[in-house]
Enzyme design. Structure first.
Site, PDB file in Angstrom:
ATOM      1  N   HIS A 276       2.829   4.564   4.702  1.00  0.00           N
ATOM      2  CA  HIS A 276       1.841   3.327   4.836  1.00  0.00           C
ATOM      3  C   HIS A 276       2.764   2.174   4.531  1.00  0.00           C
ATOM      4  CE1 HIS A 276      -1.674   0.721   4.757  1.00  0.00           C
ATOM      5  NE2 HIS A 276      -1.524   0.650   3.434  1.00  0.00           N
TER       6      HIS A 276
ATOM      7  N   GLY B 152       2.731  -0.916  -0.952  1.00  0.00           N
ATOM      8  CA  GLY B 152       1.734  -1.331  -1.827  1.00  0.00           C
ATOM      9  C   GLY B 152       0.438  -0.811  -1.702  1.00  0.00           C
ATOM     10  N   GLU B 153      -0.198  -0.775  -2.555  1.00  0.00           N
ATOM     11  CA  GLU B 153      -1.442  -0.135  -2.430  1.00  0.00           C
ATOM     12  C   GLU B 153      -2.387  -0.703  -1.296  1.00  0.00           C
ATOM     13  OE1 GLU B 153      -4.220  -1.877  -6.120  1.00  0.00           O
ATOM     14  OE2 GLU B 153      -2.848  -0.361  -6.534  1.00  0.00           O
ATOM     15  N   SER B 154      -3.355  -0.164  -0.643  1.00  0.00           N
ATOM     16  CA  SER B 154      -4.160  -0.757   0.286  1.00  0.00           C
ATOM     17  C   SER B 154      -4.892  -2.027  -0.207  1.00  0.00           C
ATOM     18  CB  SER B 154      -5.284   0.172   0.886  1.00  0.00           C
ATOM     19  OG  SER B 154      -6.010  -0.393   1.992  1.00  0.00           O
ATOM     20  N   GLY B 155      -4.749  -3.171   0.617  1.00  0.00           N
ATOM     21  CA  GLY B 155      -5.476  -4.399   0.157  1.00  0.00           C
ATOM     22  C   GLY B 155      -4.820  -5.391  -0.650  1.00  0.00           C
ATOM     23  N   VAL B 156      -3.358  -5.057  -0.833  1.00  0.00           N
ATOM     24  CA  VAL B 156      -2.637  -5.926  -1.792  1.00  0.00           C
ATOM     25  C   VAL B 156      -2.188  -7.068  -0.990  1.00  0.00           C
ATOM     26  CG1 VAL B 156      -0.235  -4.773  -1.363  1.00  0.00           C
ATOM     27  CG2 VAL B 156      -0.813  -5.458  -3.781  1.00  0.00           C
ATOM     28  N   GLY B 157      -2.124  -7.127   0.110  1.00  0.00           N
ATOM     29  CA  GLY B 157      -1.770  -8.283   1.007  1.00  0.00           C
ATOM     30  C   GLY B 157      -0.432  -8.103   1.791  1.00  0.00           C
ATOM     31  N   LYS B 158      -0.068  -6.730   2.196  1.00  0.00           N
ATOM     32  CA  LYS B 158       1.053  -6.695   3.156  1.00  0.00           C
ATOM     33  C   LYS B 158       1.051  -7.260   4.537  1.00  0.00           C
ATOM     34  CE  LYS B 158       0.590  -2.143   2.660  1.00  0.00           C
ATOM     35  NZ  LYS B 158      -0.551  -2.052   1.690  1.00  0.00           N
ATOM     36  N   SER B 159      -0.182  -6.910   5.112  1.00  0.00           N
ATOM     37  CA  SER B 159      -0.275  -7.735   6.453  1.00  0.00           C
ATOM     38  C   SER B 159      -0.387  -9.216   6.360  1.00  0.00           C
ATOM     39  CB  SER B 159      -1.575  -7.000   7.333  1.00  0.00           C
ATOM     40  OG  SER B 159      -1.324  -5.540   7.316  1.00  0.00           O
TER      41      SER B 159
ATOM     42  N   ASP C 111       1.004  -1.090   9.106  1.00  0.00           N
ATOM     43  CA  ASP C 111       0.236   0.123   8.643  1.00  0.00           C
ATOM     44  C   ASP C 111       0.887   1.393   8.578  1.00  0.00           C
ATOM     45  OD1 ASP C 111      -2.418   0.882   7.761  1.00  0.00           O
ATOM     46  OD2 ASP C 111      -2.567   1.904   9.687  1.00  0.00           O
TER      47      ASP C 111
ATOM     48  N   GLU D  69      -3.483  -5.614  11.431  1.00  0.00           N
ATOM     49  CA  GLU D  69      -4.751  -5.592  10.817  1.00  0.00           C
ATOM     50  C   GLU D  69      -4.791  -6.810   9.640  1.00  0.00           C
ATOM     51  OE1 GLU D  69      -8.120  -3.423   8.395  1.00  0.00           O
ATOM     52  OE2 GLU D  69      -6.359  -2.370   8.682  1.00  0.00           O
TER      53      GLU D  69
ATOM     54  N   ARG E 237      13.271 -10.059 -14.898  1.00  0.00           N
ATOM     55  CA  ARG E 237      13.781 -11.556 -14.676  1.00  0.00           C
ATOM     56  C   ARG E 237      14.930 -12.184 -14.347  1.00  0.00           C
ATOM     57  NH1 ARG E 237      10.577 -15.097 -19.260  1.00  0.00           N
ATOM     58  NH2 ARG E 237      11.013 -16.703 -17.796  1.00  0.00           N
TER      59      ARG E 237
END
Length: 319
Positions: A142, A157-164, A181, A206, A247
């Site tokens: 994923h 990253g986890e689902s909904g983190v903003g990848k797309s 996806d 998506e 940093r």
């Protein structure tokens, strides 16, 4: 046990533009599972020790010169011994005319025969390159794969983190989407990973609140790419105030995928951060590091400080 992948004779014929002289059945049903090929000069002379009958056999000037130097009866015996091993395919290079016994024995032992006008060396190189990709060990993960300034960046990253959402912003900035996806990752050599999208979802993306879009149709052919080498992995995660983030960038972190170490970064997300620009800078900085330059090392040197470079490998259990 590692999964064994196959490619059909029909796909090989189409990709390498072979003339299919003979096939005992539908070429889509004849499969090849070995990613190497063989020039059977030694085998035609009778040496079969270490011979791998699962490889495609390619005959060129050398093999045909030897076959022309022996009598017809001996030639028949030599070709029969080779075909009796039930090789997956016999390919004639440089457009040589087949001996009648080749076609006769191919029908008897059900061996497909192909022909190319290319030189033997050029054809073998093209065939091995194609088989290495088609038969490479692979996994599907994923994430989003996008080409940024020529660097293949795998965003996870986890689902909904903003990848797309970041992917679409990068596409608007002129970069190219490879997969969203589901990213199919193949190990095509001991040092290279190539990512692509499954055929049924290729070019689709998506976006929550909008739904499914077709990037190729919205932004044009220049906004997409079928495959791309994976040069870097970027993990997006929500900002954690209790966590200490890098940093300086002195140390190099790596993610292991299919046994290959790929440079990786962890980028925290919080309101106000322009992640598209950050990902662009990360891609350019990764290229600079590959060329031998590290800005953090130069800064520490200018300050008269010494540093201990340690490579931290973050194992991603993908095999």
């Amino acid at each position: 046990m590692a999964e064994i992948f196959t490619v059909s004779i029909a796909q090989i014929v189409k990709e390498l533009q072979l003339e299919l002289v003979y096939t005992p059945k539908d070429p889509n049903e004849i499969m090849v599972s070995d990613n190497d090929c063989n020039r059977p000069g030694l085998q035609l002379m009778g040496f079969y020790e270490y011979f791998n009958a699962e490889r495609i056999q390619v005959c060129g000037n050398m093999e045909f010169a030897y076959l022309a130097s022996i009598d017809e009866e001996t030639r028949y015996e030599k070709i029969e011994a080779l075909f009796a091993t039930h090789i997956p395919m016999f390919v004639v290079a440089r457009g040589h005319e087949l001996y009648p016994e080749m076609l006769k024995l191919a029908k008897e032992y059900e061996i497909p025969i192909g022909r190319t006008t290319e030189s033997t060396t050029a054809f073998v190189a093209s065939l091995i390159s194609y088989l290495n990709v088609q038969l490479a060990p692979r996994i599907t993960r994923h994430g989003v794969l996008i080409e940024i300034y020529g660097e293949g960046v795998l965003i996870v990253g986890e689902s909904g983190v903003g990848k797309s959402e970041n992917a679409i912003e990068l596409v608007k900035r002129g970069h190219r989407l490879v997969a969203d996806d589901a990213v199919e990752i193949r190990r095509v050599s001991s040092k290279s990973l190539v990512g692509s999208s499954p055929d049924n979802i290729r070019h689709f993306l998506e976006i929550r609140g909008i739904g499914i879009i077709n990037v190729r149709r919205l932004f044009g052919m220049g906004a997409v790419k079928v495959t791309e080498k994976i040069d870097m992995v970027v993990e997006l995660e929500p900002w954690d105030s209790q966590k200490v983030y890098d940093r300086m960038g002195v140390d190099n972190e790596f993610t292991t995928i299919l046994g290959i170490s790929v440079p990786s970064l962890t980028i925290p997300i919080k309101p106000g951060r322009n992640l598209a620009i950050i990902l662009e800078v990360a891609a350019m900085n990764n290229r600079q590091k590959k060329m031998g330059y590290n800005a953090a090392h130069e800064l520490l040197g200018n300050l008269g400080l010494e540093y201990d470079e340690k490579d931290k490998v973050k194992n991603w259990d993908l095999m």
